[in-house]
Design a protein around this motif. Structure first.
Motif, PDB file in Angstrom:
ATOM      1  N   PRO A   1       0.764  -1.223   0.046  1.00  0.00           N
ATOM      2  CA  PRO A   1       0.004   0.052   0.084  1.00  0.00           C
ATOM      3  C   PRO A   1       0.767   1.235   0.103  1.00  0.00           C
ATOM      4  O   PRO A   1       0.381   2.387  -0.419  1.00  0.00           O
ATOM      5  CB  PRO A   1      -0.960  -0.144   1.342  1.00  0.00           C
ATOM      6  CG  PRO A   1      -0.079  -0.857   2.167  1.00  0.00           C
ATOM      7  CD  PRO A   1       0.783  -2.062   1.015  1.00  0.00           C
ATOM      8  N   GLN A   2       2.145   1.341   0.484  1.00  0.00           N
ATOM      9  CA  GLN A   2       2.840   2.372   0.407  1.00  0.00           C
ATOM     10  C   GLN A   2       3.959   2.835  -0.585  1.00  0.00           C
ATOM     11  O   GLN A   2       4.610   3.308  -0.689  1.00  0.00           O
ATOM     12  CB  GLN A   2       3.598   2.481   1.765  1.00  0.00           C
ATOM     13  CG  GLN A   2       2.577   2.623   3.074  1.00  0.00           C
ATOM     14  CD  GLN A   2       3.451   2.678   4.172  1.00  0.00           C
ATOM     15  OE1 GLN A   2       3.791   1.212   4.627  1.00  0.00           O
ATOM     16  NE2 GLN A   2       3.938   3.596   5.091  1.00  0.00           N
ATOM     17  N   LEU A   3       3.730   1.690  -1.483  1.00  0.00           N
ATOM     18  CA  LEU A   3       4.728   1.584  -2.631  1.00  0.00           C
ATOM     19  C   LEU A   3       3.680   1.761  -4.158  1.00  0.00           C
ATOM     20  O   LEU A   3       4.329   1.633  -4.894  1.00  0.00           O
ATOM     21  CB  LEU A   3       5.561   0.547  -2.733  1.00  0.00           C
ATOM     22  CG  LEU A   3       6.469   0.132  -1.652  1.00  0.00           C
ATOM     23  CD1 LEU A   3       7.424  -1.157  -2.005  1.00  0.00           C
ATOM     24  CD2 LEU A   3       7.568   1.321  -1.595  1.00  0.00           C
TER      25      LEU A   3
ATOM     26  N   GLN B   1       8.840   9.838   3.441  1.00  0.00           N
ATOM     27  CA  GLN B   1       8.049   8.559   3.381  1.00  0.00           C
ATOM     28  C   GLN B   1       8.881   7.394   3.425  1.00  0.00           C
ATOM     29  O   GLN B   1       8.602   6.424   4.088  1.00  0.00           O
ATOM     30  CB  GLN B   1       7.023   8.550   1.944  1.00  0.00           C
ATOM     31  CG  GLN B   1       6.063   9.615   2.134  1.00  0.00           C
ATOM     32  CD  GLN B   1       5.190   9.894   0.806  1.00  0.00           C
ATOM     33  OE1 GLN B   1       5.636   9.566  -0.075  1.00  0.00           O
ATOM     34  NE2 GLN B   1       4.076  10.126   0.852  1.00  0.00           N
ATOM     35  N   PHE B   2       9.903   7.356   2.528  1.00  0.00           N
ATOM     36  CA  PHE B   2      10.909   6.378   2.647  1.00  0.00           C
ATOM     37  C   PHE B   2      11.373   6.003   3.982  1.00  0.00           C
ATOM     38  O   PHE B   2      11.652   4.831   4.351  1.00  0.00           O
ATOM     39  CB  PHE B   2      12.064   6.875   1.489  1.00  0.00           C
ATOM     40  CG  PHE B   2      13.281   5.688   1.369  1.00  0.00           C
ATOM     41  CD1 PHE B   2      13.278   4.643   0.928  1.00  0.00           C
ATOM     42  CD2 PHE B   2      14.291   5.798   2.114  1.00  0.00           C
ATOM     43  CE1 PHE B   2      14.169   3.622   0.663  1.00  0.00           C
ATOM     44  CE2 PHE B   2      15.432   5.072   2.176  1.00  0.00           C
ATOM     45  CZ  PHE B   2      15.431   3.906   1.255  1.00  0.00           C
TER      46      PHE B   2
ATOM     47  N   THR C   1      16.983   9.737   8.706  1.00  0.00           N
ATOM     48  CA  THR C   1      17.202   8.343   9.347  1.00  0.00           C
ATOM     49  C   THR C   1      16.027   7.397   8.909  1.00  0.00           C
ATOM     50  O   THR C   1      14.943   7.881   8.662  1.00  0.00           O
ATOM     51  CB  THR C   1      17.566   8.339  10.726  1.00  0.00           C
ATOM     52  OG1 THR C   1      16.316   8.824  11.450  1.00  0.00           O
ATOM     53  CG2 THR C   1      18.789   9.165  11.218  1.00  0.00           C
ATOM     54  N   ARG C   2      16.351   6.084   8.681  1.00  0.00           N
ATOM     55  CA  ARG C   2      15.093   5.169   8.659  1.00  0.00           C
ATOM     56  C   ARG C   2      14.787   4.354   9.603  1.00  0.00           C
ATOM     57  O   ARG C   2      15.798   4.290  10.574  1.00  0.00           O
ATOM     58  CB  ARG C   2      15.494   4.664   7.139  1.00  0.00           C
ATOM     59  CG  ARG C   2      16.690   3.624   7.137  1.00  0.00           C
ATOM     60  CD  ARG C   2      16.885   2.708   6.063  1.00  0.00           C
ATOM     61  NE  ARG C   2      18.124   2.103   6.062  1.00  0.00           N
ATOM     62  CZ  ARG C   2      18.373   0.876   5.245  1.00  0.00           C
ATOM     63  NH1 ARG C   2      17.599   0.610   4.352  1.00  0.00           N
ATOM     64  NH2 ARG C   2      19.502   0.392   5.507  1.00  0.00           N
ATOM     65  N   ARG C   3      13.989   3.209   9.713  1.00  0.00           N
ATOM     66  CA  ARG C   3      13.568   2.421  10.559  1.00  0.00           C
ATOM     67  C   ARG C   3      14.002   1.205  10.418  1.00  0.00           C
ATOM     68  O   ARG C   3      13.387   0.620   9.178  1.00  0.00           O
ATOM     69  CB  ARG C   3      11.997   2.876  10.967  1.00  0.00           C
ATOM     70  CG  ARG C   3      11.508   3.937  11.443  1.00  0.00           C
ATOM     71  CD  ARG C   3      10.266   3.849  11.950  1.00  0.00           C
ATOM     72  NE  ARG C   3       9.693   3.105  12.952  1.00  0.00           N
ATOM     73  CZ  ARG C   3       8.812   2.848  13.674  1.00  0.00           C
ATOM     74  NH1 ARG C   3       7.561   3.330  13.214  1.00  0.00           N
ATOM     75  NH2 ARG C   3       8.757   1.967  14.627  1.00  0.00           N
TER      76      ARG C   3
END
Length: 297
Positions: free
Chosen positions: A181-183, A191-192, A221-223
């Motif tokens: 759903p997020q791509l 968002q990335f 930073t990302r998760r």
């Protein structure tokens, strides 16, 4: 060996010619030497063996009993020396029964070994291939000791003492399950960063990589919520969850359960190289294998 060290091995060629021709002049012609030179060499041979070796006779020279004893082993020894110093025979893959040993990660298995495998089996049907898990710190010693013939590894992290050939350049893409759903459209950098990521950490347990360095350059930073040691497991995780990952494009390009999206930040790629030791560089079989693999990609 003590006796051999005192002997000019060229004298054995002269003795062989004399035992074939039973004539100094014909032996000289056979050896492309002058008759006096062969006579001098015969004198040296007589002194070395403490035997006249060849005696005058009504139809040329006759070998002594000692010369007759020498004939067969001398011929065998010279034939063995000729084989030893002759150029290596061309490699014939269809007749060969080689066992090749290569070191590759699961990424290298999928992108290099697998594309070459069917053709390799057809071209060298009697040969075998053993694939070992890559141990980067041991690649140089394994190759030097002949424990592996080839290794597939990133060029920038390759041991400098090994020869290398770059096979291809690879880039990273964002990958998630088909219908994620997020791509549905390429994400923004923010968002990335908010997506839940999987990372491959070959040494185990790492949560940082080249993607994180690139994000830090733009203040993000990302998760990263999952760290695993193998790429192929990541693809199973992606197909069954809403996690995403930055993967080498070659791994994801034909996976129908996954979709590929361009990342919103530029991530440095890498070059995959084939590595081998100098000891194998000129071996005809090894040369054939290297060329075959390179041509298969």
């Amino acid at each position: 060996m003590h006796n051999l060290a005192r002997l000019d091995l060229n004298l054995l060629l002269t003795l062989d010619a004399l035992l074939v021709e039973h004539n100094v002049t014909r032996a000289a012609r056979r050896l492309n030497l002058s008759q006096p030179s062969v006579s001098v060499q015969l004198a040296k041979l007589r002194e070395f063996f403490s035997d006249p070796l060849l005696l005058p006779g009504p139809r040329g020279m006759r070998p002594t009993a000692r010369a007759d004893e020498l004939r067969a082993p001398l011929r065998q020894a010279l034939a063995a020396l000729e084989r030893a110093v002759s150029p290596a025979n061309p490699f014939e893959p269809g007749k060969a029964s080689q066992t090749w040993r290569v070191a590759a990660s699961d990424y290298g298995e999928s992108t290099i070994v697998l594309p070459a495998l069917a053709g390799l089996r057809a071209a060298a049907p009697h040969s075998r291939l053993a694939v070992f898990e890559t141990a980067p710190s041991r690649l140089a010693s394994q190759a030097e000791q002949g424990k592996i013939d080839l290794a597939f590894h990133t060029r920038d992290c390759s041991p400098p003492e090994l020869r290398h050939r770059v096979l291809f350049a690879e880039r990273y893409v964002l990958v998630g399950r088909t219908g994620h759903p997020q791509l549905k459209k390429p994400p923004t950098p923010a968002q990335f960063s908010s997506l839940h990521h999987v990372i491959v950490s070959p040494d185990g347990g790492g949560f940082q990589g080249v993607t994180d360095s690139a994000l830090a350059g733009v203040g993000l930073t990302r998760r990263v919520v999952l760290s695993v040691p193998h790429f192929l497991f990541v693809m199973s995780v992606l197909a069954r969850t809403d996690l995403v990952a930055m993967l080498p494009e070659r791994l994801a390009r034909h996976q129908t359960a996954l979709q590929v999206v361009e990342p919103p930040v530029e991530i440095p790629g890498f070059e995959m190289a084939m590595l081998w030791h100098e000891r194998s560089h000129r071996d005809p079989a090894h040369q054939w294998l290297r060329e075959f693999i390179a041509a298969s990609l």
